[in-house]
Design an enzyme around this catalytic site. Structure first.
Site, PDB file in Angstrom:
ATOM      1  CG  ASP A 148      38.826  38.860  35.836  1.00  0.00           C
ATOM      2  OD1 ASP A 148      39.488  38.300  34.952  1.00  0.00           O
ATOM      3  OD2 ASP A 148      39.320  39.265  36.898  1.00  0.00           O
ATOM      4  CG  ASP A 199      44.764  37.173  36.026  1.00  0.00           C
ATOM      5  OD1 ASP A 199      44.792  38.254  36.648  1.00  0.00           O
ATOM      6  OD2 ASP A 199      43.706  36.535  35.841  1.00  0.00           O
ATOM      7  CD  GLU A 202      43.451  39.058  40.189  1.00  0.00           C
ATOM      8  OE1 GLU A 202      42.275  39.272  39.843  1.00  0.00           O
ATOM      9  OE2 GLU A 202      43.752  38.196  41.041  1.00  0.00           O
ATOM     10  CG  HIS A 257      44.170  33.381  43.326  1.00  0.00           C
ATOM     11  ND1 HIS A 257      42.841  33.118  43.457  1.00  0.00           N
ATOM     12  CD2 HIS A 257      44.251  34.432  42.481  1.00  0.00           C
ATOM     13  CE1 HIS A 257      42.139  33.956  42.728  1.00  0.00           C
ATOM     14  NE2 HIS A 257      42.966  34.756  42.114  1.00  0.00           N
ATOM     15  CE1 TYR A 286      37.557  33.693  36.254  1.00  0.00           C
ATOM     16  CE2 TYR A 286      35.828  35.300  36.638  1.00  0.00           C
ATOM     17  CZ  TYR A 286      37.161  34.996  36.451  1.00  0.00           C
ATOM     18  OH  TYR A 286      38.096  35.992  36.485  1.00  0.00           O
ATOM     19  CG  HIS A 331      40.208  34.510  32.712  1.00  0.00           C
ATOM     20  ND1 HIS A 331      41.549  34.234  32.708  1.00  0.00           N
ATOM     21  CD2 HIS A 331      40.017  35.398  33.708  1.00  0.00           C
ATOM     22  CE1 HIS A 331      42.154  34.931  33.669  1.00  0.00           C
ATOM     23  NE2 HIS A 331      41.243  35.660  34.279  1.00  0.00           N
ATOM     24  CG  HIS A 333      37.368  40.348  40.749  1.00  0.00           C
ATOM     25  ND1 HIS A 333      38.184  39.642  41.611  1.00  0.00           N
ATOM     26  CD2 HIS A 333      38.032  40.385  39.594  1.00  0.00           C
ATOM     27  CE1 HIS A 333      39.286  39.261  40.997  1.00  0.00           C
ATOM     28  NE2 HIS A 333      39.208  39.693  39.770  1.00  0.00           N
ATOM     29  CG  HIS A 388      41.134  43.121  36.068  1.00  0.00           C
ATOM     30  ND1 HIS A 388      41.268  43.727  37.304  1.00  0.00           N
ATOM     31  CD2 HIS A 388      41.008  41.784  36.334  1.00  0.00           C
ATOM     32  CE1 HIS A 388      41.222  42.810  38.247  1.00  0.00           C
ATOM     33  NE2 HIS A 388      41.078  41.629  37.683  1.00  0.00           N
TER      34      HIS A 388
HETATM   35 FE1  FEO Z   1      40.848  39.458  38.264  1.00  0.00          FE
HETATM   36 FE2  FEO Z   1      41.615  37.385  35.667  1.00  0.00          FE
HETATM   37  O1  FEO Z   1      41.948  38.588  37.033  1.00  0.00           O
END
Ligand code: FEO
Length: 399
Positions: free
Chosen positions: A164, A82, A80, A24, A192, A225, A145, A78
């Site tokens: 994250d 992904d 989100e 994104h 990041y 990640h 976040h 989380h």
């Molecule tokens: Fe906030 Fe890796 O998603």
């Protein structure tokens, strides 16, 4: 890829996305991973999932350890996409007994997937569940976040599954920090932070204080990640502590875009002035450097000098876009100044100053405007501006 043991009971079962180059609007030259972890205990628990397109990787990895249908719990740190995009397919197959998430996690999951019938079990900071040999203690990290964000701590292993936070967009065959090119990976950890967490720095500082207050002993950090931190935990904790203070180092950036090279000449003159003060400095052309790489450099810089020509009574579009991006992330505690060439109206310097004022930069000069094309003498004030910036960085460094 293969599943990899992180501890005697916890296994990495996520997906490596070698090919992603844009997240994104954030450049991901090294790809990324979506980490999911499977606790093989008396209760089998899956921590997070992967993006929807990679669900087959997740199932392949789980099946190296057990049948997905045997999973008892899913823990959502989380929401989100992904990390949760594959959740409907996973839940359909696993039919978990319970889905643990924060209160905001439940709301956010329902907003995403519209399934109020899923077996949610809301947990809050300090709640603990037993998996058998090991337990899981939850730590809500609201707005780190997203509103739903939380972390899971396994006290028996002194391991923090950190969502994250502490992550890196870094695809590799190694699953641990001591198995990869460390400087390249650490750079991705900084990138990041710069591009995802800068805005939330006050919350990062609170989290660090909370971890100290409750005396959480962290020997390993497994983010959502990149690689798992096991040999360099102190380095990444120190990095987060430093980045969250927006301390910046003894360094100045000259970030610009130019129309017919007049503003570029000004940029080089400003750099000459900074360099004359012995301050490390860098010239960054927005036409050749991606905004997310610029933000990574801003993270560690003490001074940010912005240059843009005036176009149609405004900024050049790349500078306008960069300022919108940087204002969103809101780095603080920077020394700032602006410059730019113009033909007849010359609003660019004013607009850049306004953006820096909004971010509470310490603007140490009203800025320099030059009409059309500068000659050697006309560039002298730009060199002077650079000298002033260099001196201010030096003074800040000795405070
Ligand atoms: Fe906030 Fe890796 O998603």
């Amino acid at each position: 890829m293969n599943t990899v043991p992180v501890t005697d009971t916890l296994h990495w079962v996520g997906a490596v996305d070698w090919n992603i180059r844009d997240f994104h609007g954030y450049s991901t030259y090294n790809g990324t991973t979506y980490n999911a972890y499977l606790a093989m205990d008396e209760k089998i628990a899956l921590f997070d999932t992967v993006r929807k397109t990679m669900v087959s990787d997740l199932f392949h990895h789980i099946q190296q350890l057990t049948a997905p249908e045997k999973i008892d719990y899913i823990i959502i740190n989380h929401v989100e996409l992904d990390h949760s995009g594959s959740l409907p397919e996973v839940i359909e197959r696993v039919k978990p007994e319970k889905i643990f998430c924060s209160k905001m996690g439940k709301k956010t999951l329902i907003d995403h997937f519209h399934r109020e019938d899923w077996p949610f079990e809301v947990v809050a900071s300090g709640d603990t569940i037993s998996l058998g040999k090991k337990s899981v203690q939850f730590l809500e990290t609201r707005m780190l976040h997203w509103p739903d964000s939380m972390m899971s701590y396994i006290p028996e292993d002194k391991l923090l599954i950190s969502s994250d936070a502490f992550g890196q967009h870094f695809a590799s065959s190694g699953r641990f920090d001591d198995q990869v090119d460390f400087p390249a990976m650490f750079h991705e950890a900084a990138k990041y932070y710069a591009n995802i967490l800068t805005l939330y720095s006050p919350l990062v500082r609170k989290l660090i204080a909370k971890v100290k207050e409750i005396d959480l002993d962290i020997r390993m950090i497994a983010p959502d990640h990149g690689v798992v931190w096991r040999s360099n935990v102190a380095d990444i904790l120190d990095g987060y502590e430093r980045w969250s203070r927006n301390a910046g180092q003894n360094k100045a950036l000259v970030i610009y875009d130019t129309m017919w090279k007049s503003t570029e000449q000004m940029a080089k003159a400003v750099l000459t002035g900074i360099d004359s003060q012995g301050i490390p400095c860098e010239l960054i052309n927005l036409a050749t450097t991606h905004r997310s790489d610029v933000m990574t450099r801003v993270l560690e810089a003490k001074a940010v000098v912005l240059g843009s020509s005036t176009l149609n009574n405004g900024l050049l579009p790349r500078m306008a876009g960069f300022l919108m991006y940087m204002r969103g992330l809101r780095p603080t505690n920077k020394i700032g100044a602006a410059f730019g060439s113009f033909g007849w109206s010359g609003e660019a310097v004013k607009l850049m100053n306004e953006a820096m004022e909004e971010m509470k930069f310490d603007i140490i000069d009203p800025g320099i405007r030059i009409k059309y094309v500068p000659d050697h003498d006309a560039l002298a004030p730009c060199v002077e501006l650079g000298i002033k910036i260099g001196a201010a960085v030096k003074a800040a460094d000795t405070e």
